[in-house]
Scaffold this motif. Structure first.
Motif, mmCIF file in Angstrom:
data_model
loop_
_atom_site.group_PDB
_atom_site.id
_atom_site.type_symbol
_atom_site.label_atom_id
_atom_site.label_comp_id
_atom_site.label_asym_id
_atom_site.label_seq_id
_atom_site.Cartn_x
_atom_site.Cartn_y
_atom_site.Cartn_z
ATOM 1 N N PRO A 82 1.034 -1.407 0.170
ATOM 2 C CA PRO A 82 -0.002 0.149 -0.112
ATOM 3 C C PRO A 82 0.832 1.075 0.103
ATOM 4 C CG PRO A 82 -0.299 -0.966 2.144
ATOM 5 C CD PRO A 82 0.276 -2.048 1.134
ATOM 6 N N ASN A 83 2.118 1.249 0.608
ATOM 7 C CA ASN A 83 2.875 2.372 0.600
ATOM 8 C C ASN A 83 3.765 2.495 -0.648
ATOM 9 O OD1 ASN A 83 4.350 0.166 1.630
ATOM 10 N ND2 ASN A 83 6.034 1.596 2.372
ATOM 11 N N GLN A 84 3.680 1.326 -1.797
ATOM 12 C CA GLN A 84 4.717 1.268 -2.709
ATOM 13 C C GLN A 84 4.039 1.141 -3.952
ATOM 14 O OE1 GLN A 84 8.577 -0.048 -2.337
ATOM 15 N NE2 GLN A 84 8.719 0.323 -0.159
ATOM 16 N N THR A 85 2.625 0.944 -3.931
ATOM 17 C CA THR A 85 2.130 0.610 -5.161
ATOM 18 C C THR A 85 1.083 1.548 -5.431
ATOM 19 O OG1 THR A 85 2.410 -1.802 -4.881
ATOM 20 C CG2 THR A 85 0.940 -1.287 -6.432
ATOM 21 N N TYR A 86 1.251 2.279 -6.353
ATOM 22 C CA TYR A 86 0.308 3.307 -6.777
ATOM 23 C C TYR A 86 -1.047 3.089 -7.412
ATOM 24 C CZ TYR A 86 -2.094 7.622 -8.637
ATOM 25 O OH TYR A 86 -3.065 8.594 -9.049
ATOM 26 N N GLY A 87 -2.175 3.455 -7.041
ATOM 27 C CA GLY A 87 -3.336 3.058 -7.570
ATOM 28 C C GLY A 87 -4.122 1.696 -7.328
ATOM 29 N N ILE A 88 -3.698 1.185 -6.343
ATOM 30 C CA ILE A 88 -4.189 -0.249 -6.259
ATOM 31 C C ILE A 88 -5.684 -0.029 -5.822
ATOM 32 C CG2 ILE A 88 -2.305 -1.471 -5.789
ATOM 33 C CD1 ILE A 88 -2.756 -1.140 -2.797
ATOM 34 N N THR A 89 -6.487 -1.078 -6.174
ATOM 35 C CA THR A 89 -7.879 -0.876 -5.789
ATOM 36 C C THR A 89 -8.125 -1.825 -4.498
ATOM 37 O OG1 THR A 89 -8.721 -2.724 -7.222
ATOM 38 C CG2 THR A 89 -8.594 -0.762 -8.072
ATOM 39 N N ARG A 90 -9.565 -1.611 -4.101
ATOM 40 C CA ARG A 90 -9.690 -2.423 -2.591
ATOM 41 C C ARG A 90 -9.872 -3.938 -3.242
ATOM 42 N NH1 ARG A 90 -15.520 -0.903 -1.361
ATOM 43 N NH2 ARG A 90 -14.371 0.962 -1.543
ATOM 44 N N ALA A 91 -10.461 -4.042 -4.492
ATOM 45 C CA ALA A 91 -10.639 -5.452 -4.855
ATOM 46 C C ALA A 91 -9.242 -6.265 -4.972
ATOM 47 C CB ALA A 91 -11.538 -5.531 -6.150
ATOM 48 N N GLN A 92 -8.200 -5.534 -5.647
ATOM 49 C CA GLN A 92 -6.769 -5.957 -5.788
ATOM 50 C C GLN A 92 -6.034 -6.328 -4.639
ATOM 51 O OE1 GLN A 92 -5.510 -2.781 -8.197
ATOM 52 N NE2 GLN A 92 -6.333 -3.894 -9.941
ATOM 53 N N PHE A 93 -6.376 -5.588 -3.474
ATOM 54 C CA PHE A 93 -5.626 -5.349 -2.126
ATOM 55 C C PHE A 93 -6.291 -6.569 -1.446
ATOM 56 C CE2 PHE A 93 -4.653 -3.427 2.069
ATOM 57 C CZ PHE A 93 -3.295 -3.755 2.139
ATOM 58 N N ARG A 94 -7.534 -6.833 -1.510
ATOM 59 C CA ARG A 94 -8.408 -7.944 -0.812
ATOM 60 C C ARG A 94 -7.942 -9.298 -1.496
ATOM 61 N NH1 ARG A 94 -14.677 -7.831 0.538
ATOM 62 N NH2 ARG A 94 -14.891 -9.798 1.782
ATOM 63 N N LYS A 95 -8.035 -9.059 -2.701
ATOM 64 C CA LYS A 95 -7.582 -10.572 -3.414
ATOM 65 C C LYS A 95 -6.172 -11.041 -3.158
ATOM 66 C CE LYS A 95 -6.548 -12.528 -7.911
ATOM 67 N NZ LYS A 95 -6.637 -12.234 -9.370
ATOM 68 N N ALA A 96 -5.323 -10.091 -2.972
ATOM 69 C CA ALA A 96 -3.795 -10.552 -2.486
ATOM 70 C C ALA A 96 -3.614 -10.858 -1.193
ATOM 71 C CB ALA A 96 -3.079 -9.175 -2.844
ATOM 72 N N LEU A 97 -4.289 -10.379 -0.213
ATOM 73 C CA LEU A 97 -4.025 -10.755 1.122
ATOM 74 C C LEU A 97 -5.170 -11.721 1.896
ATOM 75 C CD1 LEU A 97 -2.954 -7.091 2.207
ATOM 76 C CD2 LEU A 97 -1.386 -8.870 1.885
ATOM 77 N N GLY A 98 -6.301 -11.679 1.257
ATOM 78 C CA GLY A 98 -7.090 -12.572 1.580
ATOM 79 C C GLY A 98 -7.405 -12.475 3.230
ATOM 80 N N ALA A 99 -7.641 -13.457 4.083
ATOM 81 C CA ALA A 99 -8.060 -13.456 5.280
ATOM 82 C C ALA A 99 -7.117 -12.751 6.223
ATOM 83 C CB ALA A 99 -7.949 -15.043 5.965
ATOM 84 N N ARG A 100 -5.972 -12.610 5.896
ATOM 85 C CA ARG A 100 -4.869 -11.807 6.624
ATOM 86 C C ARG A 100 -5.347 -10.129 6.553
ATOM 87 N NH1 ARG A 100 0.263 -11.465 4.389
ATOM 88 N NH2 ARG A 100 -0.053 -12.546 2.570
#
Length: 453
Positions: free
Chosen positions: A405-423
């Protein structure tokens, strides 16, 4: 302070805070957090504000500048403690006087200690070590949104795991302690491969026992790999010229040449021939001049100017499981070429990458589930950069990538959620226990965490 404007280091992320405070002490921060009328929410603390992600953007809230709290408090045989506003390269240079170094000598020297302790970072993992700075944090002191002061140590393993990736949403970190190690000579050399050769040799390269960082040239079909390992048997004086040359070409000459070509050469074919010509020179210097059996790891760290000048660049980051990396990398070359063909846009510098060891020391670690390899676009921010990143982010997400989140510009909520899952849910639940009133939650993190109850 109505009308106040604060930008990040690169100048492309803008905040309009109601209040800006330059903290001089822990008591200052306590007073700010306990006075929401004078210092409204959201409250965000910033160091050098170098991040290309919107972590430090505040509209209508309060920005705390930590640069005044920059003292190095203690150096022992295996630790260093510093205030949150201390700059990483300054701490590294002081450690060097004591014959010590950080475990992770990350390139961005303007990283502040507070950010290093609770945010994602990147560097190729040295053999037997980790690649993220926060993994070597053993203790933090922070002010909670309530104004209470807490101290957390690595004896509280679950809490520390959460804090190491809290991005300033649990509390304002005021000081941190990092594990350090004695300086050991480090060997470095570079080899260039075609894409096909790199993919074929990757198992051998990973098994070779070196740290792997690499420069990616999709329009030349080439990858230049930087091999590093500690070399305790080295004799004589260390080579103190190789890394400064690399840093000058990477952080000063390269951005200047590419930005000027972008500005002065209207014909894109000619423009990119000039940039590709510089990349030929860059690879030559890497292979022939930036090579030695005896360097000092601290020399990798780059001291960026406090205020960005005309020679500046920005970047983004996505990490991929190393098992799928060969497929993703080949697809990435195709993606870049097709995007250029379809839109006329290509980044005007290059891509870089890092191999990062599996690391579960922080909850949102991007190498939590295994070793990762990154593909990071770098640009002077030429026209079309952010539109490109929108498409690139989706390509990376579709390929199983993980952003920061501090080094990837423009990520979406869906992309962030998909990447990290339950964590991500675990993180959101923990954050609420520290900040139930969302005092530290800016619009950026509010959006990324919106679906987490």
């Amino acid at each position: 302070m109505a009308g106040t404007v604060v930008t990040n280091w690169f100048g492309d992320l803008v905040s309009h805070p109601q209040a800006v405070v330059e903290a001089a002490s822990v008591d200052n921060i306590v007073s700010i957090l306990r006075n929401p009328q004078q210092y409204p929410s959201p409250v965000r603390a910033i160091g050098s504000n170098h991040s290309p992600g919107a972590c430090g953007v505040v509209d209508g809230g309060t920005l705390i500048k930590m640069s005044g709290m920059n003292r190095i408090l203690q150096i022992t045989a295996d630790t260093v403690t510093a205030e949150a506003g201390a700059i990483y390269i300054d701490v590294a240079k002081e450690l060097e006087k004591h014959g010590l170094q950080f475990h992770v000598n990350t390139e961005i020297g303007s990283l502040s200690v507070g950010s290093a302790a609770c945010c994602g970072t990147k560097d190729a993992s040295m053999p037997g070590e980790l690649g993220q700075v926060s993994s070597y944090v053993t203790r933090v002191k922070m002010v909670l949104p309530s104004g209470d002061i807490v101290e957390i140590t690595d004896g509280q393993s679950e809490v520390m795991q959460q804090v190491r990736s809290s991005y300033g949403t649990f509390g304002v970190i005021t000081e941190a302690t990092f594990r350090v190690r004695p300086i050991v000579p480090m060997a470095v050399h570079h080899t260039t491969y075609t894409l096909e050769d790199f993919i074929a040799k990757l198992p051998e390269l990973k098994a070779g026992g070196d740290s792997l960082m690499y420069y990616i040239f999709p329009f030349d079909n080439l990858i230049t790999v930087e091999f590093r390992h500690y070399n305790p048997g080295a004799t004589g004086d260390p080579n103190r010229h190789a890394w400064p040359l690399r840093n000058y070409l990477w952080a000063t000459a390269g951005p200047a040449v590419c930005a000027q070509a972008e500005s002065d050469i209207a014909d894109r074919d000619v423009r990119y021939k000039v940039i590709d010509g510089f990349n030929v020179l860059w690879r030559f210097k890497l292979e022939n001049l930036i090579t030695s059996d005896n360097t000092v790891a601290t020399d990798q760290i780059i001291r960026y100017p406090t205020v960005a000048n005309d020679s500046k660049y920005t970047f983004s980051l996505w990490a991929f499981p190393e098992e799928s990396y060969p497929t993703v990398l080949a697809q990435h070359f195709q993606f870049c070429r097709k995007y250029y063909q379809d839109t006329g846009y290509r980044i005007n510098m290059l891509f870089v990458g890092y191999r990062i060891a599996q690391d579960q020391n922080s909850l949102l670690s991007y190498s939590y589930d295994g070793n990762m390899m990154t593909i990071d676009p770098v640009s002077t921010g030429n026209p079309g950069w952010k539109t490109f990143l929108t498409a690139y982010n989706q390509f990376c997400s579709d390929g199983g990538g993980i952003p920061l989140p501090n080094q990837t510009y423009g990520i979406t909520r869906a992309q962030f959620r998909k990447a990290l899952g339950a964590r991500l849910q675990t993180f959101a639940d923990a954050r609420k226990t520290y900040d139930p009133g969302n005092r530290l939650l800016n619009a950026y993190f509010q959006d990324l965490l919106a679906d987490q109850a």
